[in-house]
Design a protein around this motif. Structure first.
Motif, PDB file in Angstrom:
ATOM      1  N   UNK A  62       0.830  -1.206   0.000  1.00 43.25           N
ATOM      2  CA  UNK A  62       0.000   0.000   0.000  1.00 43.25           C
ATOM      3  C   UNK A  62       0.866   1.258   0.000  1.00 43.25           C
ATOM      4  N   UNK A  63       0.388   2.312  -0.621  1.00 46.27           N
ATOM      5  CA  UNK A  63       1.140   3.564  -0.609  1.00 46.27           C
ATOM      6  C   UNK A  63       0.597   4.533   0.428  1.00 46.27           C
ATOM      7  N   UNK A 161      -5.694  -4.629   7.922  1.00 46.94           N
ATOM      8  CA  UNK A 161      -5.511  -5.810   7.071  1.00 46.94           C
ATOM      9  C   UNK A 161      -4.727  -5.510   5.794  1.00 46.94           C
ATOM     10  N   UNK A 162      -4.940  -4.359   5.211  1.00 44.74           N
ATOM     11  CA  UNK A 162      -4.235  -4.038   3.963  1.00 44.74           C
ATOM     12  C   UNK A 162      -2.734  -3.944   4.178  1.00 44.74           C
ATOM     13  N   UNK A 163      -2.332  -3.603   5.392  1.00 41.31           N
ATOM     14  CA  UNK A 163      -0.910  -3.561   5.740  1.00 41.31           C
ATOM     15  C   UNK A 163      -0.426  -4.940   6.136  1.00 41.31           C
ATOM     16  N   UNK A 164      -1.161  -5.599   7.004  1.00 41.48           N
ATOM     17  CA  UNK A 164      -0.694  -6.882   7.538  1.00 41.48           C
ATOM     18  C   UNK A 164      -0.721  -7.983   6.486  1.00 41.48           C
ATOM     19  N   UNK A 165      -1.604  -7.881   5.500  1.00 38.22           N
ATOM     20  CA  UNK A 165      -1.618  -8.862   4.420  1.00 38.22           C
ATOM     21  C   UNK A 165      -0.328  -8.805   3.612  1.00 38.22           C
ATOM     22  N   UNK A 166       0.294  -7.672   3.598  1.00 45.47           N
ATOM     23  CA  UNK A 166       1.535  -7.493   2.855  1.00 45.47           C
ATOM     24  C   UNK A 166       2.767  -7.904   3.660  1.00 45.47           C
ATOM     25  N   UNK A 167       2.713  -7.724   4.977  1.00 43.32           N
ATOM     26  CA  UNK A 167       3.878  -7.988   5.833  1.00 43.32           C
ATOM     27  C   UNK A 167       4.224  -9.477   5.808  1.00 43.32           C
ATOM     28  N   UNK A 168       5.500  -9.776   5.569  1.00 42.64           N
ATOM     29  CA  UNK A 168       5.958 -11.165   5.530  1.00 42.64           C
ATOM     30  C   UNK A 168       6.863 -11.512   6.701  1.00 42.64           C
ATOM     31  N   UNK A 169       7.280 -10.533   7.463  1.00 39.50           N
ATOM     32  CA  UNK A 169       8.148 -10.813   8.603  1.00 39.50           C
ATOM     33  C   UNK A 169       8.138  -9.650   9.572  1.00 39.50           C
ATOM     34  N   UNK A 170       8.438  -9.931  10.815  1.00 35.68           N
ATOM     35  CA  UNK A 170       8.544  -8.886  11.830  1.00 35.68           C
ATOM     36  C   UNK A 170       9.887  -9.018  12.541  1.00 35.68           C
ATOM     37  N   UNK A 171      10.459  -7.908  13.006  1.00 36.84           N
ATOM     38  CA  UNK A 171       9.890  -6.566  12.884  1.00 36.84           C
ATOM     39  C   UNK A 171       9.944  -6.048  11.449  1.00 36.84           C
ATOM     40  N   UNK A 172       8.885  -5.356  11.076  1.00 34.64           N
ATOM     41  CA  UNK A 172       8.866  -4.580   9.841  1.00 34.64           C
ATOM     42  C   UNK A 172       8.649  -3.131  10.232  1.00 34.64           C
ATOM     43  N   UNK A 176       5.779   6.909   7.653  1.00 37.86           N
ATOM     44  CA  UNK A 176       4.521   7.513   7.217  1.00 37.86           C
ATOM     45  C   UNK A 176       4.585   9.019   7.426  1.00 37.86           C
ATOM     46  N   UNK A 177       4.208   9.780   6.390  1.00 41.75           N
ATOM     47  CA  UNK A 177       4.214  11.229   6.540  1.00 41.75           C
ATOM     48  C   UNK A 177       2.930  11.706   7.225  1.00 41.75           C
ATOM     49  N   UNK A 178       2.818  13.000   7.420  1.00 42.94           N
ATOM     50  CA  UNK A 178       1.695  13.533   8.201  1.00 42.94           C
ATOM     51  C   UNK A 178       0.356  13.389   7.491  1.00 42.94           C
ATOM     52  N   UNK A 179       0.387  13.080   6.187  1.00 42.37           N
ATOM     53  CA  UNK A 179      -0.847  12.848   5.434  1.00 42.37           C
ATOM     54  C   UNK A 179      -1.199  11.375   5.338  1.00 42.37           C
ATOM     55  N   UNK A 180      -0.434  10.531   6.021  1.00 43.02           N
ATOM     56  CA  UNK A 180      -0.728   9.104   6.021  1.00 43.02           C
ATOM     57  C   UNK A 180      -0.109   8.338   4.868  1.00 43.02           C
ATOM     58  N   UNK A 181       0.728   9.001   4.068  1.00 42.90           N
ATOM     59  CA  UNK A 181       1.384   8.329   2.948  1.00 42.90           C
ATOM     60  C   UNK A 181       2.595   7.534   3.437  1.00 42.90           C
ATOM     61  N   UNK A 182       2.731   6.309   2.942  1.00 41.68           N
ATOM     62  CA  UNK A 182       3.908   5.506   3.252  1.00 41.68           C
ATOM     63  C   UNK A 182       5.034   5.986   2.353  1.00 41.68           C
TER      64      UNK A 182
END
Length: 206
Positions: A62-63, A161-172, A176-182
């Motif tokens: 996700x961006x 979910x949109x973030x965690x579905x992408x995560x393949x390992x932790x720690x990740x 994120x900027x102040x507008x919520x952009x990754x």
């Protein structure tokens, strides 16, 4: 590529490199982490990780952070408005089952004390299944208390979910900027110095 196969491929690369710096994390491991505490080794994935994936894998990331309403470990409500408080937010996604996550906590806690005023760290705990999961909430509290960590820790509920579905390992760790952009690429593995370097470069406009 199915998530399980992708994870196996990724972990095979990690193990071959013999870099013990992260733990596997999928939706399945989130649900089963309290049943099986076995960790799979991982590694930093900044650039080489994306080169090893199928074409288009990076594009699936996700961006922007999703809108969310969750709670911190003390039961206080937290929404995506938290990002507006600072120019940059460092989100450290971790789990109570993950040894490297726990081992980097004291260093993160020290960094949080000296981090620039326009930057904040937010912990996102991936294996607390719900607000009623007192077992993992208490375990997370114990971990951060022992590490002398004072920055906020929030629960990764279904809104993430949109973030965690992408995560393949932790720690990740993502930024994120102040507008919520990754912004930038995520760092998978316990590499606090790399987190610091990214923040420094970002603030310097690099």
């Amino acid at each position: 590529m199915p998530v399980k196969i992708k994870l196996i491929k990724t972990c095979s690369i990690f193990l071959a490199a013999a870099l013990i710096t992260g733990c596997s994390s999928t939706n399945e491991s989130r649900n089963n982490s309290k049943k099986d505490s076995t960790n799979i080794s991982g590694a930093d994935t900044d650039e080489n990780f994306f080169e090893d994936q199928e074409p288009g894998f990076e594009a699936k990331m996700p961006d922007k952070m999703p809108s969310f309403t969750t709670k911190d470990l003390d039961g206080n409500e937290v929404t995506e408005s938290i990002f507006k408080e600072k120019d940059l937010t460092v989100i450290n996604i971790w789990g109570t089952f993950c040894t490297p996550c726990i081992e980097e906590m004291p260093e993160l806690g020290e960094w949080a004390k000296e981090i620039p005023d326009n930057v904040q760290i937010v912990g996102l705990v991936c294996d607390i299944e719900s607000d009623d999961d007192e077992t993992h909430k208490e375990l997370a509290k114990t971990i951060i208390e022992k590490a002398n960590v004072n920055f906020i820790q929030i629960i990764a509920n279904n809104d993430f979910n949109s973030i965690m579905d992408w995560v393949t390992g932790v720690p990740t760790t993502i930024f994120v900027d102040k507008d919520g952009n990754i912004t930038g690429k995520p760092i998978v593995g316990a590499y606090v110095e790399k987190y610091k370097k990214f923040v420094e470069n970002y603030l310097n406009g690099e």
